[in-house]
Design an enzyme around this catalytic site. Structure first.
Site, PDB file in Angstrom:
ATOM      1  N   HIS A 466       0.955  -1.339  -0.044  1.00  0.00           N
ATOM      2  CA  HIS A 466      -0.062  -0.022   0.022  1.00  0.00           C
ATOM      3  C   HIS A 466       0.866   1.171  -0.011  1.00  0.00           C
ATOM      4  O   HIS A 466       0.767   2.174  -0.635  1.00  0.00           O
ATOM      5  CB  HIS A 466      -0.875  -0.139   1.247  1.00  0.00           C
ATOM      6  CG  HIS A 466      -1.925   0.950   1.456  1.00  0.00           C
ATOM      7  ND1 HIS A 466      -3.085   1.210   1.093  1.00  0.00           N
ATOM      8  CD2 HIS A 466      -1.528   2.214   1.813  1.00  0.00           C
ATOM      9  CE1 HIS A 466      -3.560   2.391   1.159  1.00  0.00           C
ATOM     10  NE2 HIS A 466      -2.689   3.178   1.429  1.00  0.00           N
ATOM     11  N   GLU A 467       1.821   1.322   1.047  1.00  0.00           N
ATOM     12  CA  GLU A 467       2.551   2.668   0.985  1.00  0.00           C
ATOM     13  C   GLU A 467       3.401   2.656  -0.270  1.00  0.00           C
ATOM     14  O   GLU A 467       3.650   3.892  -0.475  1.00  0.00           O
ATOM     15  CB  GLU A 467       3.290   2.334   2.184  1.00  0.00           C
ATOM     16  CG  GLU A 467       2.403   2.502   3.506  1.00  0.00           C
ATOM     17  CD  GLU A 467       1.505   3.825   3.776  1.00  0.00           C
ATOM     18  OE1 GLU A 467       1.748   4.739   3.120  1.00  0.00           O
ATOM     19  OE2 GLU A 467       0.816   3.446   4.303  1.00  0.00           O
ATOM     20  N   HIS A 470       1.681   4.508  -2.840  1.00  0.00           N
ATOM     21  CA  HIS A 470       1.805   6.048  -2.770  1.00  0.00           C
ATOM     22  C   HIS A 470       3.102   6.457  -3.218  1.00  0.00           C
ATOM     23  O   HIS A 470       3.061   7.306  -3.935  1.00  0.00           O
ATOM     24  CB  HIS A 470       1.684   6.396  -1.278  1.00  0.00           C
ATOM     25  CG  HIS A 470       0.340   6.468  -0.752  1.00  0.00           C
ATOM     26  ND1 HIS A 470      -0.864   6.985  -1.309  1.00  0.00           N
ATOM     27  CD2 HIS A 470      -0.322   5.799   0.326  1.00  0.00           C
ATOM     28  CE1 HIS A 470      -1.765   6.819  -0.532  1.00  0.00           C
ATOM     29  NE2 HIS A 470      -1.641   6.265   0.535  1.00  0.00           N
ATOM     30  N   HIS A 473       3.462   6.799  -6.722  1.00  0.00           N
ATOM     31  CA  HIS A 473       2.444   8.192  -7.350  1.00  0.00           C
ATOM     32  C   HIS A 473       3.520   9.586  -7.399  1.00  0.00           C
ATOM     33  O   HIS A 473       3.480  10.311  -8.070  1.00  0.00           O
ATOM     34  CB  HIS A 473       1.264   8.423  -6.420  1.00  0.00           C
ATOM     35  CG  HIS A 473       0.335   9.065  -7.039  1.00  0.00           C
ATOM     36  ND1 HIS A 473      -0.894   9.348  -6.417  1.00  0.00           N
ATOM     37  CD2 HIS A 473       0.324   9.829  -8.158  1.00  0.00           C
ATOM     38  CE1 HIS A 473      -1.766  10.169  -7.057  1.00  0.00           C
ATOM     39  NE2 HIS A 473      -1.243  10.482  -8.226  1.00  0.00           N
TER      40      HIS A 473
END
Length: 678
Positions: A466-467, A470, A473
């Protein structure tokens, strides 16, 4: 001022954290605030007619030294807090808020940006977007206010900065100061890996034996495995008590009055700007648009989630009674019986799984997945950082540096809980340009001995993916202006890349390649892999319900008049929803850091589910092409989602990528909440 604070001389442009002392920060803030104020004043008082370059573009870099200072300081207060830094954080919060108010409420700046906006037809699309967002930000900050309303807005912003800082520090105190010693006779049911982690936690604090802390990677498995119900209750109550005045910090860390004041001030702030309530103000620029749209989505999921949770609660109550315990299923029982059921129904024991989910193996899985999708390469290098456990990688593609990535993975007493992604610097193309420095922070339980493997749970592995979603991105950002790069997007869009990237952990080809036994190096057996994946939705009634409770409470708090007693209103909302007694909110009000330790997720905790609607649909785009690694879909994902930042509105970016609006069906399917009739 220590020049290293703003002119970074470490490897690959990193700060030399070893050359920065706590005493350097106060004079640095004095100098950088003065410099930033002068730079902004020069723009506001410029006698030349306003144009994009002398106004909007100039504002982008006017506060760069202050931004770099804040990036270092607030990174350290999150990952390596100490009394000196906490004290300075309390002192500097109102000063930063006052500076922000002076800048964002300056009518001269507002007039200049508005004049640039009048000539928008002469601007490039990205420059026009930046101008539009800058003007919107000034308007929403109160640049149009005058007199007493203007002064009151500035006072509110300063007070909110103080309160949110105190809220976060109170939580950290309660989490840091609680330990529960567990004697040898209290270890029944605990797997060896968990006992080792508890001993490592004790050793880190200079204690003997084994302890439970409020680190999620420690307390959650304790609640899942400990057969001593009284110990489970003690641990759970301490976890639930964070910030409510009965935790380790006592009345000094009571966040309940702080939450009430924050809600009242937010409402007043919104009404000063002409909005009916804070939710109306906050949701206006988001994809959702308004509270009604948010509530409609959440309630579509609430009923099937509650039905699943009710069925699970009945089953677990029977298991509790079969153990000879008369009475109702309690919150400290749920995870214990959910784990027992998972083991029985899926023949799945986490002790069997964890040796295959070491931190190193899962880092390899994350990096390899990113390479196969986007062609990036990761090269680890040495750098002087804030902790010897923190690691650095150069991120390249075709020999070109894209970013520097830092990973701080282990829990420490001085580190706030949770997991997050941040940047020391953002990507931009001003002048010679700048590549991002991206940080992933997690709180995994460290190994008992240095050099030994660190074992992750399945949930931990999801957090790692998940991290890094980010991080991608930020890493793949390709825009001109820093304020619209990377994750600087609508709050209910920002979780799309992170939640989407989690899907690759569950791909058999990823697990087959990377899930290797820590001791033997053997691949994860196909049968065990299939059982892990089959158990993925085993407790989705619980997970979805506890999340939705928090999201709906957050939305209600900020809709209409603020509650004078948030705890009483929280109880009323849960009663109105018919929330299961054994499933409390994921984040109760006194420790709801997403909402009260900053403004980011206020009236916005729903955004995880809003983004999940999109991420489920986005992964379907890969599946429709027959491969989770379809290169054409990956290229399109990078082109329209990961590289564009906020250079276009989020709904336009989504439609460019998917060419249709998302629907809730894929989310319900992914969570296993569809009934046969659906």
């Amino acid at each position: 001022m220590n020049p290293e604070i703003t002119n970074w001389t470490g490897p690959l442009g990193l700060p030399r954290f070893d050359l920065i002392a706590d005493g350097d920060f106060a004079p640095a803030f004095d100098a950088c605030l003065t410099k930033a104020a002068a730079a902004v004043e020069a723009i506001a008082s410029n006698a030349a007619p306003p144009d994009f370059q002398n106004t909007v573009a100039a504002l982008e870099m006017a506060e760069e030294p202050l931004n770099r200072l804040c990036a270092i300081f607030y990174t350290l207060t999150g990952v390596d807090s100490n009394p000196a830094r906490e004290d300075l954080q309390r002192q500097i919060a109102p000063r930063l808020a006052a500076h922000g108010s002076k800048v964002s409420m300056d009518p001269r700046l507002f007039d200049r940006v508005e004049a640039v906006m009048q000539d928008r037809d002469e601007l490039s699309p990205e420059d026009c977007r930046l101008t539009e967002l800058t003007l919107r930000g000034l308007r929403r900050a109160g640049a149009g206010l005058t007199g007493a309303a203007r002064d009151r807005m500035a006072a509110i912003r300063e007070r909110l900065a103080v309160l949110s800082t105190q809220f976060a520090q109170n939580m950290l105190t309660d989490e840091r100061d609680f330990t529960m010693a567990v004697a040898d006779d209290g270890l029944a049911g605990l797997p060896d890996w968990l006992v080792r982690s508890m001993r490592a936690a004790a050793k880190e604090r200079g204690l003997d034996g084994q302890i439970v802390t409020l680190n999620r990677s420690l307390i959650v498995p304790f609640l899942e495995y400990a057969t001593d119900r009284a110990l489970r209750e003690t641990a759970w109550r301490a976890w639930a008590a964070r910030g409510d005045g009965s935790g380790a910090g006592g009345a000094a860390t009571d966040n309940r009055p702080i939450a009430a004041e924050i809600l009242a001030l937010r409402h007043e702030r919104a009404t000063l700007l002409g909005y009916a309530d804070f939710a109306s103000y906050k949701l206006e620029p988001e994809m959702a648009g308004n509270a009604d749209n948010v509530r409609a989505l959440l309630m579509q999921v609430w009923e099937p989630a509650k039905a699943r949770a009710a069925a699970d609660a009945a089953r677990f109550g029977e298991m509790l009674n079969a153990d000879g315990i008369n009475g109702a299923l309690e919150p400290w029982d749920w995870r214990f019986y959910a784990e027992r059921r998972r083991k029985a129904e899926h023949d799945l024991d986490e002790a069997e799984v964890k040796p295959y989910l070491t931190l190193e193996a899962m880092i390899g899985a994350v990096f390899d997945t990113a390479h196969r999708l986007f062609g990036i390469e990761m090269r680890e290098f040495d750098a002087p950082l804030w902790s010897p456990d923190t690691r650095a990688w150069e991120v390249t593609r075709n020999g070109e540096r894209l970013a520097v990535f830092l990973g701080d993975f282990y829990a420490r007493p001085c580190k706030r809980s949770g997991a997050w992604c941040s940047t020391l610097q953002s990507q931009h193309k001003i002048g010679t340009g700048q590549r991002p420095i991206v940080i992933n922070v997690c709180n995994f339980t460290p190994p008992e001995e240095k050099g030994a493997p660190a074992y992750l749970s399945w949930d931990d592995a999801h957090t790692l993916f998940h991290e890094f979603g980010h991080a991608l991105h930020n890493i793949l950002s390709d825009v001109t202006w820093p304020s619209i790069s990377g994750t600087s997007v609508a709050r209910d869009f920002v979780e799309l890349p992170s939640q989407l990237f989690e899907h690759w952990l569950e791909q058999p080809e990823v697990l087959d390649r990377h899930a290797r036994h820590a001791e033997t190096g053997a691949a994860l057996p196909a049968d065990l892999r299939d059982r892990i994946l089959a158990a993925g939705n085993a407790d989705q009634g619980f997970a979805t319900t506890e999340y939705l409770e928090s999201a709906l409470v957050d939305l209600d708090f900020h809709s209409g008049l603020p509650p004078k007693d948030p705890m009483a209103r929280q109880a009323e909302i849960l009663a109105e929803l018919g929330a299961p007694a054994a499933i409390p909110m994921r984040h109760a009000t006194p420790h709801f850091a997403h909402v009260f330790s900053g403004d980011g997720y206020s009236a916005g905790y729903y955004s995880y589910m809003w983004s999940e609607v999109m991420d489920a649909d986005a992964f379907e785009a890969f599946m429709e092409k027959g491969s989770a690694f379809d290169p054409e879909t990956a290229q399109k994902l990078e082109e329209w989602i990961l590289s564009k930042g906020d250079s276009l509105p989020a709904d336009e970016l989504w439609l460019k990528f998917r060419e249709r609006k998302p629907g809730v069906h894929a989310l319900l399917k992914g969570r296993g909440l569809l009934t046969d009739a659906s």
